[in-house]
Design a protein around this motif. Structure first.
Motif, PDB file in Angstrom:
ATOM      1  N   PRO A  15       0.835  -1.210   0.000  1.00 24.65           N
ATOM      2  CA  PRO A  15       0.000   0.000   0.000  1.00 24.65           C
ATOM      3  C   PRO A  15       0.869   1.258   0.000  1.00 24.65           C
ATOM      4  CG  PRO A  15      -0.706  -1.555   1.692  1.00 24.65           C
ATOM      5  CD  PRO A  15       0.615  -2.044   1.194  1.00 24.65           C
ATOM      6  N   TYR A  17       0.906   5.526   0.918  1.00 20.91           N
ATOM      7  CA  TYR A  17       0.249   6.467   1.815  1.00 20.91           C
ATOM      8  C   TYR A  17       0.578   7.889   1.343  1.00 20.91           C
ATOM      9  CZ  TYR A  17      -0.119   2.300   4.695  1.00 20.91           C
ATOM     10  OH  TYR A  17      -0.401   1.033   5.146  1.00 20.91           O
ATOM     11  N   ASN A  89      -5.132   8.421   7.225  1.00 19.62           N
ATOM     12  CA  ASN A  89      -5.413   7.283   6.343  1.00 19.62           C
ATOM     13  C   ASN A  89      -6.877   6.870   6.333  1.00 19.62           C
ATOM     14  OD1 ASN A  89      -2.621   7.214   5.919  1.00 19.62           O
ATOM     15  ND2 ASN A  89      -2.306   5.777   7.622  1.00 19.62           N
ATOM     16  N   LYS A  92      -9.520   5.893   1.162  1.00 22.61           N
ATOM     17  CA  LYS A  92      -8.824   4.840   0.417  1.00 22.61           C
ATOM     18  C   LYS A  92      -9.213   4.880  -1.052  1.00 22.61           C
ATOM     19  CE  LYS A  92      -9.020   1.750   4.449  1.00 22.61           C
ATOM     20  NZ  LYS A  92      -9.926   2.634   5.241  1.00 22.61           N
ATOM     21  N   ARG A  94      -8.645   2.222  -4.445  1.00 19.34           N
ATOM     22  CA  ARG A  94      -8.154   0.919  -4.899  1.00 19.34           C
ATOM     23  C   ARG A  94      -8.163   0.883  -6.413  1.00 19.34           C
ATOM     24  NH1 ARG A  94     -11.993  -4.032  -4.106  1.00 19.34           N
ATOM     25  NH2 ARG A  94     -12.815  -3.068  -6.027  1.00 19.34           N
ATOM     26  N   TRP A 110      -3.350  -0.321  -3.493  1.00 20.53           N
ATOM     27  CA  TRP A 110      -4.101   0.474  -2.521  1.00 20.53           C
ATOM     28  C   TRP A 110      -3.356   1.778  -2.211  1.00 20.53           C
ATOM     29  CZ3 TRP A 110      -8.884  -0.538  -0.494  1.00 20.53           C
ATOM     30  CH2 TRP A 110      -9.420  -1.817  -0.743  1.00 20.53           C
ATOM     31  N   TYR A 112      -3.755   4.929   0.551  1.00 24.59           N
ATOM     32  CA  TYR A 112      -4.405   5.486   1.735  1.00 24.59           C
ATOM     33  C   TYR A 112      -4.109   6.990   1.779  1.00 24.59           C
ATOM     34  CZ  TYR A 112      -5.104   0.698   3.332  1.00 24.59           C
ATOM     35  OH  TYR A 112      -5.502  -0.606   3.432  1.00 24.59           O
TER      36      TYR A 112
END
Length: 666
Positions: A15, A17, A89, A92, A94, A110, A112
């Motif tokens: 993921p 961020y 976070n 989100k 995707r 992903w 965040y």
């Protein structure tokens, strides 16, 4: 849609961020880690995220399935945030990648996102109030529909009565001092945990460091709580953010007027920086910039409302001016104008107060105050503007040649301003500055470059250079003046005219008054009859030359101020040449002080005909139909014989223009 601000990469391996700023569009790079065999993708976001897919409809004709987009035709994904995050976070996105069958994702990436609200706000709408979340803060535009914040040079002295201008000190000197500064507000909102890995920085460039200073408002009303955070060697400041909704107030102070090396624009920036680790440098996530234009120094015209007249008292020596002072006091009372007399201990025998300084002002939407421009002539009055004029809400500025070389043309009797004019469709609602210079090609005296550069750099009162070097003293106020008028352009230009004077004298001679004389009753001064004057070939030759010099200026003034002959009044005046330069033979009547409709005119001591001076009678006939009141003041021994007149010996602080300079389109 808001223009793209930054690109964020995503990966199917782990993921990612990111911290994003509310209202700023972000492009997600979906191509950097495409799984092998992928031919399409879809993208989804949680409720707080707006997801947009940008594509070329000429290329993408049909979607593969209800929500899948092809990967090979330059489709782009953009997201915006809908509100600030409550926790890190909490939003989100995707991205799912599909193979040719499009049934099951091959892999997903992903992202965040934590959303911060951040806005650096100033009075960009020029209303006198800080405008929240304004657009186009980075571009300063002129005109009535223009945008952009304005900064005053804090050149008055609201602090202790002794000392320098307020902006000479790196601290706030009084609560009144704050009114001269421009308020900037940095609003932030977001979770406190963001600032474990991010820093919010307020900063300026090294080029602006000498032109601007910034103070941060403290937690209480005491002056000591205002911290100097930017300016000089301080180029950046970390803003302490605790999370949640916060308001950070800053006060921006101007240090320098526009000049030859400074166009007047300064930039204040707020940048959110991300630190990937403790050991790596921070990188910018988002920057907001507010551009300010420093308010120019503005001159006022003699046709504007007088507020205060200044004059020097000279009691010692043969050329005392006590009777002159009494006459000026009476004139000021008629005009309802405050009178300030500079005593001899302050003027040190220097009576030429017009030459020492020029009154003007600075203006921002939230504040206006007068500013005196101190000339580089530096004679007896050298300390008067700084020591006696500079004070609360009264600023000061000066420019002095580094080599110290000045001429008579650097005195401010050689500086004037026209009333507002319109020239070939272009408007000058704040008038045009008039500077006396040398004749083209002569290469003689000129106003110092540093002073001329300053005047040109103010931009909104576009200077016009005239020819004044033909005069012994060399000042424009020796041959021109402006008076208010109820019709046409709202004013008349008065020009000294030897030919008009000779014409008047010839008429009186033909009427049988050839024995009437100049300087009747002056005792020490020898009388000159009209017959003697008109027989003087040298005087006729001098008059022809002087008239040609004034006519050269007449052409410039008509062209550059958009005037016609009906806007000009010729005032009878004779000059004589000594060492190839001209001096007024009798008191120079255009060198007058204008206090509204009340004019203080040098008494010419012309030939007495029918019990009155024919020169005074002629001038009255020219000016009184305009509603003007002519008061002739004897300045013969107190000023005229010393090569000056009433305008040279007085100075007037006037009300500012009602027109706002930022509404001009230069």
């Amino acid at each position: 849609m808001v223009a793209k601000q930054r690109v964020i990469r995503v990966s199917t391996e782990q993921p990612n961020y990111a911290v994003c700023v509310l209202g700023i569009e972000v492009s997600i790079d979906i191509y950097g880690s495409i799984p092998k065999g992928s031919t399409s993708f879809d993208v989804r976001g949680t409720a707080g995220v707006g997801v947009y897919v940008v594509y070329n409809p000429e290329v993408v004709t049909a979607l593969k399935g209800p929500s899948k987009w092809p990967l090979d035709v330059g489709v782009e994904v953009r997201v915006t945030m809908k509100s600030p995050s409550k926790v890190v976070n909490d939003n989100k996105v995707r991205v799912s990648y599909y193979g040719p069958t499009g049934q099951t994702p091959i892999a997903s990436a992903w992202l965040y996102i934590t959303c911060m609200a951040m806005s650096l706000d100033a009075d960009t709408g020029r209303t006198g109030m800080v405008e929240s979340k304004a657009t186009n803060k980075t571009k300063w535009t002129w005109g009535p529909n223009g945008e952009g914040a304005i900064l005053l040079v804090n050149c008055d002295r609201d602090g202790p009565s002794s000392g320098n201008m307020d902006n000479a000190y790196p601290y706030v000197r009084s609560h009144a001092d704050l009114q001269d500064l421009s308020l900037v507000v940095l609003n932030t909102e977001g979770p406190a945990d963001v600032f474990e890995s991010h820093t919010l920085l307020l900063h300026i460039s090294m080029f602006d460091a000498t032109r601007v200073r910034v103070f941060q408002e403290g937690g209480n009303a005491s002056l000591s709580s205002y911290e100097h955070i930017l300016g000089s060697d301080k180029l950046s400041h970390t803003v302490g953010c605790k999370g949640g909704k916060e308001r950070h107030a800053f006060y921006v102070e101007g240090l320098a007027f526009p000049d030859a090396d400074f166009k007047g624009l300064v930039y204040l920036n707020a940048t959110l920086l991300e630190r990937a680790s403790q050991n790596s440098p921070a990188t910018p996530v988002f920057t907001e910039t507010v551009v300010f234009r420093v308010a120019p120094w503005l001159m006022t015209s003699s046709t504007m409302k007088p507020l205060e007249i200044f004059v020097c008292s000279i009691k010692k020596g043969h050329n005392t001016n006590e009777k002159f002072l009494e006459a000026i006091k009476a004139l000021a009372e008629k005009a309802g104008c405050k009178l300030t007399v500079c005593p001899e201990m302050e003027n040190r025998g220097d009576r030429w107060i017009q030459d020492e300084m020029e009154f003007g002002y600075v203006e921002a939407p939230h504040k206006t105050f007068p500013v005196v421009f101190d000339s580089p002539r530096n004679r007896g009055l050298v300390e008067f503007p700084f020591k006696k004029i500079l004070g609360p809400d009264f600023g000061y500025v000066t420019r002095e040649p580094k080599n110290g070389r000045i001429s008579s043309l650097d005195s401010f009797g050689n500086l004037d301003l026209s009333p507002p004019v319109k020239v070939k469709g272009k408007e000058y609602p704040l008038g045009r500055i008039l500077i006396g210079s040398s004749f083209p090609g002569s290469g003689n005296r000129k106003m110092a470059k540093i002073v001329r550069d300053f005047l040109y750099a103010q931009k909104v009162q576009s200077p016009v250079e005239l020819y004044s070097d033909w005069l012994t003293v060399g000042h424009v106020d020796e041959f021109l003046s402006f008076v208010p008028a109820p019709d046409r352009k709202g004013f008349r230009l008065l020009l000294a005219s030897p030919l008009a004077c000779l014409k008047l004298f010839k008429e009186k001679q033909k009427e049988g008054y050839g024995n009437a004389a100049l300087f009747e009753g002056l005792g020490k001064v020898g009388k000159i009859t009209l017959d003697e004057l008109l027989e003087d070939r040298l005087l006729r030759s001098d008059s022809k030359y002087v008239q040609s010099c004034i006519d050269w200026n007449r052409s410039i003034l008509k062209r550059e101020l958009g005037l016609s002959e009906r806007d000009i009044i010729d005032i009878p005046q004779l000059f004589t040449l000594e060492d190839a330069t001209a001096t007024a033979l009798f008191p120079d009547m255009v060198n007058m002080v204008v206090l509204g409709k009340h004019l203080g005119i040098p008494k010419p001591f012309g030939p007495i005909i029918h019990g009155q001076c024919c020169l005074e009678a002629n001038v009255r006939s020219l000016l009184e139909p305009l509603g003007l009141s002519c008061t002739f003041i004897d300045d013969f021994f107190s000023y005229h014989v010393l090569s000056g007149e009433i305008h040279c010996g007085t100075n007037v602080c006037r009300a500012p223009f009602s027109f706002h300079w930022w509404n001009i389109i230069p």
